[in-house]
Scaffold this motif. Sequence first.
Motif, PDB file in Angstrom:
ATOM      1  N   ILE A   1       0.836  -1.208   0.000  1.00  0.00           N
ATOM      2  CA  ILE A   1       0.000   0.000   0.000  1.00  0.00           C
ATOM      3  C   ILE A   1       0.865   1.250   0.000  1.00  0.00           C
ATOM      4  CG2 ILE A   1      -1.650   1.341   1.370  1.00  0.00           C
ATOM      5  CD1 ILE A   1      -2.841  -1.361   2.289  1.00  0.00           C
ATOM      6  N   GLY A   2       1.921   1.223   0.790  1.00  0.00           N
ATOM      7  CA  GLY A   2       2.839   2.365   0.818  1.00  0.00           C
ATOM      8  C   GLY A   2       3.440   2.647  -0.544  1.00  0.00           C
ATOM      9  N   PHE A   3       3.905   1.605  -1.220  1.00  0.00           N
ATOM     10  CA  PHE A   3       4.476   1.775  -2.556  1.00  0.00           C
ATOM     11  C   PHE A   3       3.419   2.294  -3.537  1.00  0.00           C
ATOM     12  CE2 PHE A   3       7.945  -1.587  -1.663  1.00  0.00           C
ATOM     13  CZ  PHE A   3       8.824  -0.590  -1.243  1.00  0.00           C
ATOM     14  N   GLU A   4       2.204   1.759  -3.433  1.00  0.00           N
ATOM     15  CA  GLU A   4       1.127   2.177  -4.332  1.00  0.00           C
ATOM     16  C   GLU A   4       0.809   3.655  -4.172  1.00  0.00           C
ATOM     17  OE1 GLU A   4      -3.541   0.994  -5.286  1.00  0.00           O
ATOM     18  OE2 GLU A   4      -2.214  -0.470  -4.332  1.00  0.00           O
ATOM     19  N   LEU A   5       0.989   4.169  -2.961  1.00  0.00           N
ATOM     20  CA  LEU A   5       0.676   5.570  -2.676  1.00  0.00           C
ATOM     21  C   LEU A   5       1.887   6.493  -2.804  1.00  0.00           C
ATOM     22  CD1 LEU A   5      -1.759   5.095   0.343  1.00  0.00           C
ATOM     23  CD2 LEU A   5      -2.318   5.529  -2.052  1.00  0.00           C
ATOM     24  N   GLY A   6       2.984   5.942  -3.327  1.00  0.00           N
ATOM     25  CA  GLY A   6       4.124   6.792  -3.653  1.00  0.00           C
ATOM     26  C   GLY A   6       5.193   6.917  -2.606  1.00  0.00           C
ATOM     27  N   PHE A   7       5.179   6.046  -1.594  1.00  0.00           N
ATOM     28  CA  PHE A   7       6.212   6.084  -0.559  1.00  0.00           C
ATOM     29  C   PHE A   7       7.312   5.077  -0.905  1.00  0.00           C
ATOM     30  CE2 PHE A   7       2.390   7.655   1.424  1.00  0.00           C
ATOM     31  CZ  PHE A   7       2.842   8.703   2.222  1.00  0.00           C
ATOM     32  N   ASP A   8       8.558   5.552  -0.933  1.00  0.00           N
ATOM     33  CA  ASP A   8       9.677   4.691  -1.322  1.00  0.00           C
ATOM     34  C   ASP A   8       9.997   3.647  -0.256  1.00  0.00           C
ATOM     35  OD1 ASP A   8       9.950   6.048  -3.709  1.00  0.00           O
ATOM     36  OD2 ASP A   8      11.390   7.483  -2.887  1.00  0.00           O
ATOM     37  N   GLU A   9       9.768   4.001   0.988  1.00  0.00           N
ATOM     38  CA  GLU A   9      10.085   3.100   2.099  1.00  0.00           C
ATOM     39  C   GLU A   9       8.845   2.892   2.967  1.00  0.00           C
ATOM     40  OE1 GLU A   9      12.802   1.459   2.578  1.00  0.00           O
ATOM     41  OE2 GLU A   9      13.973   2.401   0.973  1.00  0.00           O
ATOM     42  N   PRO A  10       8.594   1.652   3.407  1.00  0.00           N
ATOM     43  CA  PRO A  10       7.445   1.385   4.280  1.00  0.00           C
ATOM     44  C   PRO A  10       7.467   2.228   5.553  1.00  0.00           C
ATOM     45  CG  PRO A  10       8.375  -0.667   3.460  1.00  0.00           C
ATOM     46  CD  PRO A  10       9.313   0.422   3.043  1.00  0.00           C
ATOM     47  N   THR A  11       8.651   2.480   6.090  1.00  0.00           N
ATOM     48  CA  THR A  11       8.738   3.266   7.324  1.00  0.00           C
ATOM     49  C   THR A  11       8.215   4.689   7.123  1.00  0.00           C
ATOM     50  OG1 THR A  11      11.048   3.764   6.770  1.00  0.00           O
ATOM     51  CG2 THR A  11      10.647   1.965   8.322  1.00  0.00           C
ATOM     52  N   ASN A  12       8.453   5.244   5.930  1.00  0.00           N
ATOM     53  CA  ASN A  12       7.956   6.593   5.648  1.00  0.00           C
ATOM     54  C   ASN A  12       6.428   6.619   5.616  1.00  0.00           C
ATOM     55  OD1 ASN A  12      10.574   7.558   5.455  1.00  0.00           O
ATOM     56  ND2 ASN A  12      10.667   7.293   3.226  1.00  0.00           N
ATOM     57  N   PHE A  13       5.846   5.575   5.027  1.00  0.00           N
ATOM     58  CA  PHE A  13       4.384   5.483   4.981  1.00  0.00           C
ATOM     59  C   PHE A  13       3.812   5.335   6.394  1.00  0.00           C
ATOM     60  CE2 PHE A  13       0.669   2.460   4.556  1.00  0.00           C
ATOM     61  CZ  PHE A  13      -0.253   3.449   4.245  1.00  0.00           C
ATOM     62  N   ILE A  14       4.424   4.488   7.193  1.00  0.00           N
ATOM     63  CA  ILE A  14       3.947   4.257   8.560  1.00  0.00           C
ATOM     64  C   ILE A  14       4.026   5.542   9.380  1.00  0.00           C
ATOM     65  CG2 ILE A  14       4.411   3.021  10.713  1.00  0.00           C
ATOM     66  CD1 ILE A  14       5.412   0.672   8.925  1.00  0.00           C
ATOM     67  N   LYS A  15       5.134   6.289   9.241  1.00  0.00           N
ATOM     68  CA  LYS A  15       5.286   7.561   9.962  1.00  0.00           C
ATOM     69  C   LYS A  15       4.218   8.563   9.504  1.00  0.00           C
ATOM     70  CE  LYS A  15      10.301   7.240  10.707  1.00  0.00           C
ATOM     71  NZ  LYS A  15      11.633   7.787  10.315  1.00  0.00           N
ATOM     72  N   PHE A  16       3.994   8.624   8.185  1.00  0.00           N
ATOM     73  CA  PHE A  16       2.989   9.536   7.628  1.00  0.00           C
ATOM     74  C   PHE A  16       1.601   9.195   8.175  1.00  0.00           C
ATOM     75  CE2 PHE A  16      -0.318  10.202   4.434  1.00  0.00           C
ATOM     76  CZ  PHE A  16      -0.169  11.543   4.134  1.00  0.00           C
ATOM     77  N   PHE A  17       1.259   7.914   8.164  1.00  0.00           N
ATOM     78  CA  PHE A  17      -0.055   7.460   8.613  1.00  0.00           C
ATOM     79  C   PHE A  17      -0.254   7.775  10.097  1.00  0.00           C
ATOM     80  CE2 PHE A  17      -3.406   4.565   9.800  1.00  0.00           C
ATOM     81  CZ  PHE A  17      -4.205   4.468   8.671  1.00  0.00           C
ATOM     82  N   ARG A  18       0.748   7.443  10.891  1.00  0.00           N
ATOM     83  CA  ARG A  18       0.644   7.646  12.338  1.00  0.00           C
ATOM     84  C   ARG A  18       0.551   9.125  12.693  1.00  0.00           C
ATOM     85  NH1 ARG A  18       3.705   3.815  16.598  1.00  0.00           N
ATOM     86  NH2 ARG A  18       2.418   4.341  18.406  1.00  0.00           N
ATOM     87  N   LYS A  19       1.229   9.948  11.937  1.00  0.00           N
ATOM     88  CA  LYS A  19       1.196  11.388  12.178  1.00  0.00           C
ATOM     89  C   LYS A  19      -0.225  11.934  12.089  1.00  0.00           C
ATOM     90  CE  LYS A  19       2.704  15.735  10.040  1.00  0.00           C
ATOM     91  NZ  LYS A  19       3.469  16.331   8.910  1.00  0.00           N
TER      92      LYS A  19
END
Length: 290
Positions: A256-274
């Motif tokens: 899902i992170g890659f599909e939404l344009g995040f290069d790293e899963p950790t970046n997506f998780i940080k974005f979501f949690r924020k």
Amino acid sequence: MKTDIKKYTFKHGLPQEFEVVGIGQLYNDHSATLTTPHRTGFYHILWFQKGTPTHLVDFNPVKITPDTILFLNKDIVQRFDNKGGFDGKAILFTDSFFCKTETDTKYLRSSILFNDLFSVTQIQITNNAMLFADLFKLMEKELENEKDLSQSDILKNLLHNFLLLSERERRKQDFTEIKKGADLDYVILFKDLLETSYRKVKKVSIYAKKISVTEKRLNQATSKILDKSPKQMIDERIMLEAKRLLVHTNESVKEIGFELGFDEPTNFIKFFRKHIQSTPVEFREEFASA
């Protein structure tokens, strides 16, 4: 869960990309599809005449009472109530059917029925049900005729009248209309562009350039109309799709992170949690247990 959110295109083989159908019959024929979260590439006008279902639009449960008309834009994720027990009429149509000119396109893109920037549009028509019923009958009657050079224009004009009548009713029913002008025009242009580009384009400057305004001017427009910055709108659109994919598919958080344009899963998780103070996995588990 499904591996993706199923998207349906308009039914093939009809004379026009326009259809009037009974909601009860539609539900009986396709209940498995309708009660599963899905998208469509066309617009819905749902007149619930009987029953009190709850229609789920993305994560917003819409409580329905008899003689409620619901207006649903294309590509939203919706789900019909699986308890059934409701009936009414539905109008289904595409951009290709309605948008014959640039004026048609601008009208549909800015209509308060399909583009309410704050909520899902619904109107109550208890006092004027006959007017709406008459327009439905005229559309159904025209669909019984053989297709000719005039049919598309006749149906489109009847639909346009139906939408205008609905807008009049909407304005009477606890609705605060946004003043038309450059600010609203910029917001609509930005939202349209955002809808097609949010997976890849995250920078406000790129959107502003494509709309031919400065970042400052775009920020003025979105702040005045929605009390939000363009960056907030970008983040909200990404979050909506992230929630959809987490709840309605079995794609991994990484996918899902890659599909939404995040290069790293950790970046997506940080974005979501924020944005909602929980991780993607926690959010998925919360809805799975609901």
